[in-house]
Design an enzyme around this catalytic site. Structure first.
Site, PDB file in Angstrom:
ATOM      1  N   ILE A   1      12.482  -1.795   0.128  1.00  0.00           N
ATOM      2  CA  ILE A   1      12.762  -1.157  -1.153  1.00  0.00           C
ATOM      3  C   ILE A   1      11.589  -1.268  -2.127  1.00  0.00           C
ATOM      4  O   ILE A   1      11.646  -0.745  -3.234  1.00  0.00           O
ATOM      5  CB  ILE A   1      14.019  -1.773  -1.798  1.00  0.00           C
ATOM      6  CG1 ILE A   1      13.866  -3.295  -1.943  1.00  0.00           C
ATOM      7  CG2 ILE A   1      15.255  -1.433  -0.996  1.00  0.00           C
ATOM      8  CD1 ILE A   1      15.042  -3.968  -2.630  1.00  0.00           C
ATOM      9  N   GLY A   2      10.532  -1.928  -1.693  1.00  0.00           N
ATOM     10  CA  GLY A   2       9.356  -2.048  -2.547  1.00  0.00           C
ATOM     11  C   GLY A   2       8.232  -2.740  -1.812  1.00  0.00           C
ATOM     12  O   GLY A   2       8.449  -3.426  -0.802  1.00  0.00           O
ATOM     13  N   GLU A   3       7.022  -2.532  -2.302  1.00  0.00           N
ATOM     14  CA  GLU A   3       5.872  -3.161  -1.682  1.00  0.00           C
ATOM     15  C   GLU A   3       4.817  -3.409  -2.743  1.00  0.00           C
ATOM     16  O   GLU A   3       4.452  -2.504  -3.493  1.00  0.00           O
ATOM     17  CB  GLU A   3       5.304  -2.287  -0.562  1.00  0.00           C
ATOM     18  CG  GLU A   3       4.255  -2.977   0.277  1.00  0.00           C
ATOM     19  CD  GLU A   3       3.917  -2.184   1.522  1.00  0.00           C
ATOM     20  OE1 GLU A   3       3.266  -2.748   2.422  1.00  0.00           O
ATOM     21  OE2 GLU A   3       4.294  -0.991   1.600  1.00  0.00           O
ATOM     22  N   GLY A   4       4.341  -4.654  -2.822  1.00  0.00           N
ATOM     23  CA  GLY A   4       3.336  -5.022  -3.807  1.00  0.00           C
ATOM     24  C   GLY A   4       2.091  -5.569  -3.158  1.00  0.00           C
ATOM     25  O   GLY A   4       1.906  -5.477  -1.936  1.00  0.00           O
ATOM     26  N   GLY A   5       1.226  -6.149  -3.980  1.00  0.00           N
ATOM     27  CA  GLY A   5      -0.036  -6.659  -3.487  1.00  0.00           C
ATOM     28  C   GLY A   5       0.113  -7.848  -2.563  1.00  0.00           C
ATOM     29  O   GLY A   5      -0.794  -8.150  -1.787  1.00  0.00           O
TER      30      GLY A   5
ATOM     31  N   ASP B   1       2.732 -10.323 -17.400  1.00  0.00           N
ATOM     32  CA  ASP B   1       2.675  -9.103 -16.595  1.00  0.00           C
ATOM     33  C   ASP B   1       3.878  -8.219 -16.905  1.00  0.00           C
ATOM     34  O   ASP B   1       4.543  -7.710 -16.010  1.00  0.00           O
ATOM     35  CB  ASP B   1       2.624  -9.450 -15.104  1.00  0.00           C
ATOM     36  CG  ASP B   1       2.111  -8.283 -14.260  1.00  0.00           C
ATOM     37  OD1 ASP B   1       1.416  -7.411 -14.821  1.00  0.00           O
ATOM     38  OD2 ASP B   1       2.379  -8.258 -13.047  1.00  0.00           O
TER      39      ASP B   1
ATOM     40  N   LYS C   1      11.847 -10.947  -0.853  1.00  0.00           N
ATOM     41  CA  LYS C   1      10.411 -10.702  -0.983  1.00  0.00           C
ATOM     42  C   LYS C   1       9.672 -11.567   0.037  1.00  0.00           C
ATOM     43  O   LYS C   1       9.773 -12.793   0.013  1.00  0.00           O
ATOM     44  CB  LYS C   1       9.915 -11.035  -2.388  1.00  0.00           C
ATOM     45  CG  LYS C   1       8.412 -10.796  -2.579  1.00  0.00           C
ATOM     46  CD  LYS C   1       7.897 -11.368  -3.882  1.00  0.00           C
ATOM     47  CE  LYS C   1       8.333 -10.554  -5.062  1.00  0.00           C
ATOM     48  NZ  LYS C   1       7.695 -11.033  -6.315  1.00  0.00           N
TER      49      LYS C   1
ATOM     50  N   GLY D   1       2.991  -8.422  -0.517  1.00  0.00           N
ATOM     51  CA  GLY D   1       3.950  -8.244   0.551  1.00  0.00           C
ATOM     52  C   GLY D   1       5.060  -7.277   0.195  1.00  0.00           C
ATOM     53  O   GLY D   1       5.058  -6.652  -0.870  1.00  0.00           O
TER      54      GLY D   1
ATOM     55  N   VAL E   1       9.301  -6.003  -0.132  1.00  0.00           N
ATOM     56  CA  VAL E   1      10.623  -6.428  -0.604  1.00  0.00           C
ATOM     57  C   VAL E   1      11.659  -5.642   0.191  1.00  0.00           C
ATOM     58  O   VAL E   1      11.575  -4.418   0.308  1.00  0.00           O
ATOM     59  CB  VAL E   1      10.809  -6.175  -2.105  1.00  0.00           C
ATOM     60  CG1 VAL E   1      12.180  -6.671  -2.564  1.00  0.00           C
ATOM     61  CG2 VAL E   1       9.704  -6.839  -2.908  1.00  0.00           C
TER      62      VAL E   1
END
Length: 430
Positions: free
Chosen positions: A94-98, A222, A122, A100, A102
């Site tokens: 459902i999501g992807e960040g710097g 942030d 996550k 890794g 989610v």
């Protein structure tokens, strides 16, 4: 066994539940894994020291234990989380960040074994130690704070094996995704104006709690629309505390840190000096309010050059009521209260003054947003005109009042915005 215990007190000085975070390590014969475990242990210690931000050798760690209590965070096994996410299936991402991805998962409730609950997992990258300090900070922060407008951390997983170190965090599931998702047209139905005002209020409550609701001060560092998530009732909650820091110790005006965050949201004084205060979050909140008003990102390289930077684009449109309407999100299709939009822009301008000391505290910002919400719910009567004036005179008077209210606060003493002196090489984009 490595334990990170914490105690927090509320405003009345009463101790709240202490949460002790345990991280397990298992032995292995591989030399590479031994080196990795050593680095893991060292970074755990380093991060706990960094997070305390003690200004002198005699400074008291605000997380020092006053009474030992059982942790409320659950320690998950990797196999549990692997099963709940169907082996971290891409279809459940459902999501992807710097650091890794989610994933959405399903687990049985600890309170009722017959009930299943949705969770968000996550998973940090297993390659090296990138994101480790952010992982620890997230556990530190969400292990000691609790508020309706902060995403709840249910537990964590920290195991190492022949595949490397497994670092995961387990949160309550937020089905309506992030505010940024809705503002960026990923969903067919845009956020209504009423919903945007509520989101502004909820996020202000969350920041106010972090800054002023405890006997310690946490700077989010942030704050942005992608870090504001919406639950099944459309309540907004702050998430992703990996870059959070404790506020300055007693007698200090700021803390000095490496400049990190997201380009477009960071306060100019923080970018230029590395001096971090709660007023840095206030600036980011002001940027976010203009996101809600315009539906645009703070920095969008896909737009024409003169429209890429949000604050530079809106500035010429703040001195006239007719021009102001042109910056309102077209996805609203005219379904908004112009008066409340003007008032919300006024709050944003208060947050975006150049000198941080003259920006309001988040509790003051929240009070202003509360009044906007109250006025929308009850409707405020218009004051009658004291004298008869021509249409031209009325228009000129309204324009001058509008200009004083909206343009002056944001342009500062020198009459122009000083907010884009970026140093990209110092910034870590998220």
């Amino acid at each position: 066994m490595k334990c990170l215990p914490f105690t927090i007190r509320d405003k009345n000085g009463e101790p709240k539940t202490t949460k002790s975070v345990s991280v397990r390590s298992t032995s292995t014969s591989m030399s590479a894994d031994r080196d990795m475990r050593t680095s893991w242990s060292e970074l755990m210690s380093q991060n706990a020291s960094d997070f305390s931000t003690a200004s002198s050798a005699t400074a008291v760690n605000p997380f020092a234990i006053l009474s030992q209590r059982q942790s409320n965070l659950r320690e998950f096994t990797f196999e549990e989380l692997k099963a709940s996410t169907k082996n971290f299936s891409r279809s459940l991402m459902i999501g992807e960040g710097g650091f890794g991805g989610v994933y959405r998962g399903i687990m049985r409730s600890t309170d009722d074994p017959h009930k299943k609950i949705d969770i968000a997992v996550k998973q940090l990258s297993r390659r090296g130690l990138q994101g480790h300090k952010e992982w620890i900070t997230e556990v530190n922060v969400l292990g000691v704070v609790e508020h309706p407008n902060l995403v709840k951390l249910l537990g964590y997983c920290a195991e190492d094996d022949e595949r490397g170190i497994q670092r995961l965090l387990v949160y309550e599931y937020m089905p309506n995704r992030s505010v940024q998702d809705h503002l960026s047209s990923r969903f067919q139905t845009p956020l209504s104006w009423t919903m945007r005002i509520k989101i502004a209020q909820d996020s202000a409550r969350g920041l106010t709690y972090l800054h002023e609701g405890m006997d310690l001060q946490i700077i989010f560092r942030d704050f942005k629309s992608s870090n504001i998530l919406l639950d099944d009732q459309w309540n907004a909650k702050l998430s992703d505390f990996g870059l959070a820091r404790l506020g300055p110790s007693s007698g200090d005006s700021h803390i000095s840190t490496l400049v990190v965050g997201t380009i477009g949201y960071a306060a100019p004084e923080y970018i230029q000096t590395g001096h971090l205060t709660t007023k840095s979050d206030v600036w980011s909140y002001g940027i976010f309010l203009y996101e809600l008003i315009t539906g645009r990102r703070p920095l969008d390289r896909n737009r024409p050059k003169n429209e890429q930077k949000l604050l530079e684009w809106i500035k010429p449109n703040l001195s006239d009521m007719k021009k102001f309407q042109t910056i309102l999100d077209p996805q609203l299709e005219g379904k908004y209260s112009l008066r409340s939009a003007q008032r919300l822009a006024s709050v944003a301008n208060r947050c975006l003054v150049r000198h941080p000391k003259t920006r309001p505290k988040m509790s003051e910002v929240l009070a202003m947003v509360d009044r906007i919400v109250e006025a929308m719910e009850t409707g405020s009567p218009k004051a009658p005109l004291r004298s008869v004036a021509t249409n031209d005179e009325l228009e000129k008077s309204r324009t001058e009042r509008f200009k004083r209210r909206f343009l002056d606060p944001i342009t500062g003493e020198m009459g122009w915005l000083v907010c884009w002196t970026w140093r990209p090489k110092l910034m870590k984009t998220c």
